[in-house]
Structure formats: C-alpha cells, structure tokens
Design a protein around this motif. Structure first.
Motif, PDB file in Angstrom:
ATOM      1  N   ASN A   1       0.649  -0.998  -0.067  1.00  0.00           N
ATOM      2  CA  ASN A   1       0.109   0.170  -0.085  1.00  0.00           C
ATOM      3  C   ASN A   1       0.788   1.431  -0.184  1.00  0.00           C
ATOM      4  O   ASN A   1       2.041   1.226   0.464  1.00  0.00           O
ATOM      5  N   LYS A   2       0.330   2.203  -0.418  1.00  0.00           N
ATOM      6  CA  LYS A   2       1.195   3.600  -0.366  1.00  0.00           C
ATOM      7  C   LYS A   2       0.363   4.067   0.667  1.00  0.00           C
ATOM      8  O   LYS A   2      -0.645   4.443   1.078  1.00  0.00           O
ATOM      9  N   GLY A   3       1.327   4.456   1.635  1.00  0.00           N
ATOM     10  CA  GLY A   3       0.908   5.027   3.095  1.00  0.00           C
ATOM     11  C   GLY A   3       0.823   6.750   2.870  1.00  0.00           C
ATOM     12  O   GLY A   3       0.346   7.138   1.925  1.00  0.00           O
ATOM     13  N   ASN A   4       0.805   7.404   4.040  1.00  0.00           N
ATOM     14  CA  ASN A   4       0.827   8.621   3.857  1.00  0.00           C
ATOM     15  C   ASN A   4       1.885   9.386   3.094  1.00  0.00           C
ATOM     16  O   ASN A   4       2.859   9.251   3.495  1.00  0.00           O
ATOM     17  N   GLY A   5       1.486  10.289   2.298  1.00  0.00           N
ATOM     18  CA  GLY A   5       2.456  11.021   1.554  1.00  0.00           C
ATOM     19  C   GLY A   5       3.235  10.143   0.883  1.00  0.00           C
ATOM     20  O   GLY A   5       3.109   9.315   0.071  1.00  0.00           O
ATOM     21  N   PRO A   6       4.499  10.555   0.850  1.00  0.00           N
ATOM     22  CA  PRO A   6       5.387   9.582  -0.152  1.00  0.00           C
ATOM     23  C   PRO A   6       6.123   8.352   0.488  1.00  0.00           C
ATOM     24  O   PRO A   6       7.278   8.148   0.118  1.00  0.00           O
ATOM     25  N   VAL A   7       5.154   7.545   1.271  1.00  0.00           N
ATOM     26  CA  VAL A   7       5.772   6.440   1.908  1.00  0.00           C
ATOM     27  C   VAL A   7       5.015   5.392   1.120  1.00  0.00           C
ATOM     28  O   VAL A   7       3.654   5.081   0.797  1.00  0.00           O
TER      29      VAL A   7
ATOM     30  N   HIS B   1       8.531 -13.955   7.389  1.00  0.00           N
ATOM     31  CA  HIS B   1       7.694 -12.494   7.322  1.00  0.00           C
ATOM     32  C   HIS B   1       8.805 -11.400   6.920  1.00  0.00           C
ATOM     33  O   HIS B   1       9.770 -11.278   7.546  1.00  0.00           O
ATOM     34  N   THR B   2       8.598 -10.663   5.677  1.00  0.00           N
ATOM     35  CA  THR B   2       9.257  -9.589   5.538  1.00  0.00           C
ATOM     36  C   THR B   2       8.459  -8.412   5.148  1.00  0.00           C
ATOM     37  O   THR B   2       7.406  -8.311   4.584  1.00  0.00           O
ATOM     38  N   ARG B   3       8.743  -7.147   5.998  1.00  0.00           N
ATOM     39  CA  ARG B   3       8.275  -5.850   5.868  1.00  0.00           C
ATOM     40  C   ARG B   3       9.271  -5.005   5.243  1.00  0.00           C
ATOM     41  O   ARG B   3      10.354  -4.901   5.557  1.00  0.00           O
ATOM     42  N   THR B   4       8.981  -4.108   4.275  1.00  0.00           N
ATOM     43  CA  THR B   4       9.504  -3.405   3.578  1.00  0.00           C
ATOM     44  C   THR B   4       9.054  -1.967   3.482  1.00  0.00           C
ATOM     45  O   THR B   4       7.997  -1.857   3.242  1.00  0.00           O
ATOM     46  N   LYS B   5       9.725  -0.920   3.663  1.00  0.00           N
ATOM     47  CA  LYS B   5       9.073   0.548   3.692  1.00  0.00           C
ATOM     48  C   LYS B   5      10.127   1.508   3.064  1.00  0.00           C
ATOM     49  O   LYS B   5      11.536   1.146   3.228  1.00  0.00           O
ATOM     50  N   VAL B   6       9.570   2.090   2.006  1.00  0.00           N
ATOM     51  CA  VAL B   6      10.187   3.327   1.160  1.00  0.00           C
ATOM     52  C   VAL B   6       9.670   4.765   1.434  1.00  0.00           C
ATOM     53  O   VAL B   6       8.560   4.720   1.455  1.00  0.00           O
ATOM     54  N   LYS B   7      10.724   5.428   1.908  1.00  0.00           N
ATOM     55  CA  LYS B   7      10.276   6.751   2.125  1.00  0.00           C
ATOM     56  C   LYS B   7      10.870   7.599   0.784  1.00  0.00           C
ATOM     57  O   LYS B   7      12.192   7.558   0.646  1.00  0.00           O
ATOM     58  N   ALA B   8      10.116   8.152   0.038  1.00  0.00           N
ATOM     59  CA  ALA B   8      10.723   8.653  -1.258  1.00  0.00           C
ATOM     60  C   ALA B   8      11.799   9.738  -1.192  1.00  0.00           C
ATOM     61  O   ALA B   8      11.689  10.589  -0.193  1.00  0.00           O
ATOM     62  N   GLY B   9      13.038   9.505  -1.529  1.00  0.00           N
ATOM     63  CA  GLY B   9      13.997  10.241  -1.564  1.00  0.00           C
ATOM     64  C   GLY B   9      14.797  10.473  -0.202  1.00  0.00           C
ATOM     65  O   GLY B   9      15.736  11.048  -0.245  1.00  0.00           O
ATOM     66  N   GLU B  10      14.132   9.492   0.916  1.00  0.00           N
ATOM     67  CA  GLU B  10      14.864   9.537   2.130  1.00  0.00           C
ATOM     68  C   GLU B  10      15.576   8.321   2.645  1.00  0.00           C
ATOM     69  O   GLU B  10      16.432   8.355   3.104  1.00  0.00           O
ATOM     70  N   GLN B  11      14.718   7.218   2.461  1.00  0.00           N
ATOM     71  CA  GLN B  11      15.050   5.963   3.224  1.00  0.00           C
ATOM     72  C   GLN B  11      14.378   4.783   2.527  1.00  0.00           C
ATOM     73  O   GLN B  11      13.306   4.859   2.234  1.00  0.00           O
ATOM     74  N   VAL B  12      15.326   3.668   2.615  1.00  0.00           N
ATOM     75  CA  VAL B  12      14.524   2.454   2.185  1.00  0.00           C
ATOM     76  C   VAL B  12      15.060   1.329   3.504  1.00  0.00           C
ATOM     77  O   VAL B  12      16.170   1.044   3.748  1.00  0.00           O
ATOM     78  N   GLY B  13      14.009   0.544   4.071  1.00  0.00           N
ATOM     79  CA  GLY B  13      14.289   0.018   5.055  1.00  0.00           C
ATOM     80  C   GLY B  13      13.608  -1.460   4.888  1.00  0.00           C
ATOM     81  O   GLY B  13      12.318  -1.556   4.261  1.00  0.00           O
ATOM     82  N   SER B  14      14.184  -2.563   5.348  1.00  0.00           N
ATOM     83  CA  SER B  14      13.553  -3.916   5.249  1.00  0.00           C
ATOM     84  C   SER B  14      13.980  -4.933   6.296  1.00  0.00           C
ATOM     85  O   SER B  14      15.013  -4.836   6.689  1.00  0.00           O
ATOM     86  N   THR B  15      13.010  -5.552   6.880  1.00  0.00           N
ATOM     87  CA  THR B  15      13.232  -6.492   7.792  1.00  0.00           C
ATOM     88  C   THR B  15      12.687  -7.824   7.474  1.00  0.00           C
ATOM     89  O   THR B  15      11.391  -7.919   7.154  1.00  0.00           O
TER      90      THR B  15
END
Length: 142
Positions: free
Chosen positions: A81-87, A106-120
C-alpha cells in the motif's frame, strides 16, 4: 541595448548562485527462508528511491513469498500500500505446517521517497520436541 545587457548580467548572477543538485539513489531489501521436516517458507522484499538533479523523486517496491509442505498445508500472502504522503509499504508472509512441525517467514519493507529504504525479515521453524530456530535480518539505506 542597455536593458538587454542588464538582464543578461542578472541571469548570470542567478545561475552562479544556484546550487547544482546531484542525483542520488538508494536501494535495499531483505529475504529469508526457514525449513523443518517436510515444510519450507521463504519471503523477500526490496525497494528503491531516486532523486534527480532537478529534485524530482521516483520510488519502487516489490515483495514475494513461497511456502511448501509435503503432506501438510502451505499459504502465502503479499500486501502493498501507499501510506501517508511519499511512503510505500509491503508485507510478505509465508508459512507451512505438517502437524506440529512448521516453518514461517515474514518480510516488511518500507520506502520513504528520497529519504530511506528499510526492510526486515523474520524466520522461524520448529519441530516438536526441539528448540525453535529463529532469525532476523534488517537493512536500512539512507
């Protein structure tokens, strides 16, 4: 003639004072597998974001999973899903079981546009009568 010269001089001064932006990009992701008895489960998540020299940003995210059991049950699920704003967020799950023996990932990944990429990624497998095997892998790019 005098107006043209003044306008050109102002344009040169503004161009010299404007900082030049460099293009930046970052990628990241994690994945993992668990297996026990006749069961196995794997998940993966990856993402990336890039900012151009003009300040425009583009991002991507992907996830997947698989599970298998010789004589039991297996299931997988992926949501994005596309979260709030550029997430952007992704969530991949996989699990398989045969009686009391099971494997999960179980893998969770999060991308904040232009700022950060994280995955666990977290994995776990278990055979009755023995100690569960667990692992966790995390990555962050800024």
């Amino acid at each position: 003639m005098r107006t043209l010269l003044t306008t050109s001089a102002v344009a040169i001064v503004l161009a010299a004072a404007t900082p030049v932006l460099a293009q930046t990009s970052m990628t990241g992701g994690t994945g993992g597998s668990a297996a026990a008895g006749g069961t196995s489960a794997s998940t993966v998540g990856t993402g990336g974001t890039s900012t151009s020299a003009t300040g425009r940003t583009g991002s991507s995210i992907a996830a997947g999973g698989s599970a298998a059991a010789v004589d039991g049950k297996a299931k997988t699920g992926v949501s994005m899903n596309k979260g709030n704003g550029p997430v952007m967020n992704s969530n991949a799950r996989a699990q398989a079981h045969e009686g009391g023996t099971f494997s999960r990932s179980h893998t969770r990944t999060k991308v904040k546009a232009g700022e950060q990429v994280g995955s666990t990624t977290k994995t776990m497998s278990h055979v009755p009568g023995s100690k569960p095997t667990m692992s966790r892998t995390t990555t962050t790019a800024r």
